[in-house]
Structures are given as C-alpha cells and as structure tokens.
Design an enzyme around this catalytic site. Structure first.
Site, PDB file in Angstrom:
ATOM      1  N   SER A 162      -2.697  -4.492  -1.612  1.00 16.25           N
ATOM      2  CA  SER A 162      -2.493  -3.346  -0.609  1.00 16.25           C
ATOM      3  C   SER A 162      -3.365  -3.446   0.656  1.00 16.25           C
ATOM      4  CB  SER A 162      -3.356  -2.188  -1.398  1.00 16.25           C
ATOM      5  OG  SER A 162      -2.869  -1.003  -0.963  1.00 16.25           O
ATOM      6  N   GLU A 256       8.155   1.114  -4.681  1.00 21.08           N
ATOM      7  CA  GLU A 256       6.902   1.489  -4.005  1.00 21.08           C
ATOM      8  C   GLU A 256       7.107   2.146  -2.579  1.00 21.08           C
ATOM      9  OE1 GLU A 256       3.367  -0.941  -3.760  1.00 21.08           O
ATOM     10  OE2 GLU A 256       4.302  -2.355  -5.024  1.00 21.08           O
ATOM     11  N   HIS A 286       2.563   0.719  -7.656  1.00 22.16           N
ATOM     12  CA  HIS A 286       1.703  -0.201  -6.623  1.00 22.16           C
ATOM     13  C   HIS A 286       0.470  -0.756  -7.289  1.00 22.16           C
ATOM     14  CE1 HIS A 286       0.047  -0.734  -2.802  1.00 22.16           C
ATOM     15  NE2 HIS A 286      -1.153  -0.234  -3.116  1.00 22.16           N
TER      16      HIS A 286
END
Length: 334
Positions: A162, A256, A286
């Site tokens: 991320s 996502e 995610h």
C-alpha cells in the site's frame, strides 16, 4: 513482454469469501464513519498496533531492534535456510498514517521464511507530525545505512504494501537520482501510487472493494502531501520515470479500489523497459497477503514473493529463469 489471462483457475476459497464478508460488514463501515482528524490519526496508529499484535508469530522467529542510518526498525529472522547477507527491506502500509513494523509482523516473519532472508522492517516517520518528505528521507537513509554496514546491493530487495509500496518506488527513484546502487529487485503489494486518487478503479471498484472507502484515501493523501503537489513523481510514482529500476513483482486484488494504481505502475515499468511481473488475484482484498496462514490465496501469494526474491537475487546481473506458479493465480499477466 506479453499479456496472458488464464481463465483455468480455482474459485475463491471459503476462507477468502469469509475474510471479504467480515471486512465488508465489520471493518469498512467503521472506517467510513470515523471522523478523520489528526487526533484520530494518532489514535489509529496505537489501535492498529494493538489489534494486529494479537496475530500469531511463529515461536522460532527472532526479533531484534535495528537502526540503519539512524532510522529505527526491527530485524525479523526465521527458518533454517536464511542466506547470509540477503536482506528484505520492508516498508509497512497504512495510508501514511498508521501501521508499524509491529503491526505487520504476521506478514514480515512469513516473508523472512519464504525469501530466506533477514527482514528489516522500517519504522519510518509518518503524518500528522511528519508528512512528505519525511518517510522518503528515512527510507533512503536506512538503505544507505545497510550499504554502509557492508550489505551488497545485489543481495538487497525493497518491498512494501500500500503506502509502503509507494515508498519503495519513490525511494528507488530518489536513490537512482543520487547515483546510489539499486537493490536486486522490488516487491509491491497493492501499491498506492496515485495520491491524486484519480485511478479508474477508485470509481469502478468503490462498491466491490470490501475494505477501503474513497474518502479515507483522499484524507490520507492530503495529510501526507500537505504543502506539496500530490501529482509530484516522488509522491505519486504513477507519473514517474521508472527507467533503470530493478525488476518488479506487483501483486493486487481484482476488486481493489487501488487496482488502477498497480496497473499504471506495470504499464510505466514496461514502457521504461523495466522487467515487471504482475499478478492479479481474483476477489482478494487490499493487502490480503497479511492473511497468510488463514487464507490459502494469501499463503500462495507469499510463496510467489519468496520464489521471485530468491531467483532475482540469485540471478542479479545474470540470466533470470524465475516463473510464477500460474496455476494458483487468476488473471496473471506477464
């Protein structure tokens, strides 16, 4: 490079379906309703660490404090086949306002075993107190600190999930600009690469994504880029020149909101002639890799990362023979 979409894949596991359901009905509504303020950001950092520390860590894992280049972090080591000198520098995610090496131990110890490497999980500075460029500066200093300690770049890999995937990319771009030798490879797990939040999947997957509300992305992006242009290549590497970067492995879930962020990096990498493997995992949320040990797809994804890292490090400067296990991945592209 060519694209290959293989439709002969098993359906999502019952564990994966359960994880999606729990996130959709228990986690996402809470995230969507919480008022986003600097105070909430600080509380989130503490709360996320507390909750995730309940996830089990194998008793054979050795954890020790680290401070490469003066940046705090922790070493994680496990497994009987660790390769001397091989290090995975791991940058945790958390939208640049929560997460830590402690919150990601359930993933980092498994990466140590899969990659046969020591993992250095970095505790970089974060907003609200430390916006851009503090996390980038910490990562660059830590990487240079590893080199100063005698680690060879061909034995180093940078990885992150991320926001940590963003940080891995921009750190390599900055190191390239500085003329510092780059690592052998990089692993990007659901990377957040567009802090203008303009990706097509942000809209297309708004309902399908079981975890991330769009408003949270926009708040976190503004908090991190405070006073800087969010479209800057060192904030949003989706617009960066990736020429000269080492081989990349990019993993993302098909539903996502950040799927576009991953795809744009893959496209950029290929246009810049950077070797790039892209794995799309059907209906996975995610950073689903954090559920390794619970969700079969997550365990398989971690093994894919291990295979990539081992082969890329072993072949640094030579011919590469690594191939992903296509039978366990849905929608894999090469």
């Amino acid at each position: 490079m060519h694209n290959n979409n293989d439709s002969l894949r098993p359906a999502i596991s019952w564990q994966g379906r359960l994880a999606n359901r729990l996130m959709r009905h228990l986690v996402k509504p809470v995230i969507a309703r919480v008022p986003l303020t600097p105070r909430v950001m600080r509380f989130s950092q503490l709360g996320f660490d507390t909750v995730t520390l309940a996830l089990p860590v194998h008793p054979d894992v050795h954890i020790a404090p680290a401070q490469p280049g003066g940046v705090p972090g922790e070493w994680l080591m496990t497994g009987r086949e660790l390769v001397s000198g091989r290090v995975l520098l791991y940058l945790h995610g958390g939208a640049y306002f929560f997460g830590s090496p402690r919150s990601h131990r359930a993933l980092t110890w498994r990466l140590s075993r899969a990659c046969r490497a020591r993992v250095l999980a970095l505790d970089y500075r974060q907003p609200p107190k430390w916006p851009y460029p503090a996390p980038l500066e910490d990562t660059v200093r830590a990487y240079q600190g590893l080199l100063a300690q005698g680690y060879r770049p061909e034995n180093l890999v940078i990885a992150g999930d991320s926001a940590g995937g963003n940080l891995a990319l921009v750190a390599m771009i900055r190191l390239r600009e500085m003329g510092v030798p780059l690592p052998a490879a990089a692993v990007l797990i659901s990377p957040w690469t567009d802090l203008t939040v303009s990706g097509q999947s942000v809209r297309d997957n708004a309902s399908a994504d079981p975890l991330i509300p769009e408003r949270t992305l926009r708040f976190a992006a503004a908090a991190y880029s405070r006073g800087s242009d969010p479209a800057s290549p060192l904030i949003s590497p989706a617009w960066a020149d990736l020429t000269g970067l080492p081989p990349l492995l990019v993993q993302a879930g098909s539903t996502e909101v950040l799927r576009s962020d991953a795809e744009r990096i893959v496209q950029q990498a290929r246009e810049c002639r950077v070797a790039c493997e892209y794995q799309v995992w059907e209906n996975m949320p995610h950073v689903f890799q954090a559920l390794a040990g619970w969700v079969p797809e997550a365990s398989l994804a971690v093994r894919e990362i291990g295979a990539f890292v081992r082969e890329r490090v072993a072949a640094a400067g030579g011919e590469v023979h690594w191939r992903a296990s296509a039978q366990v991945i849905r929608g894999r592209q090469r």
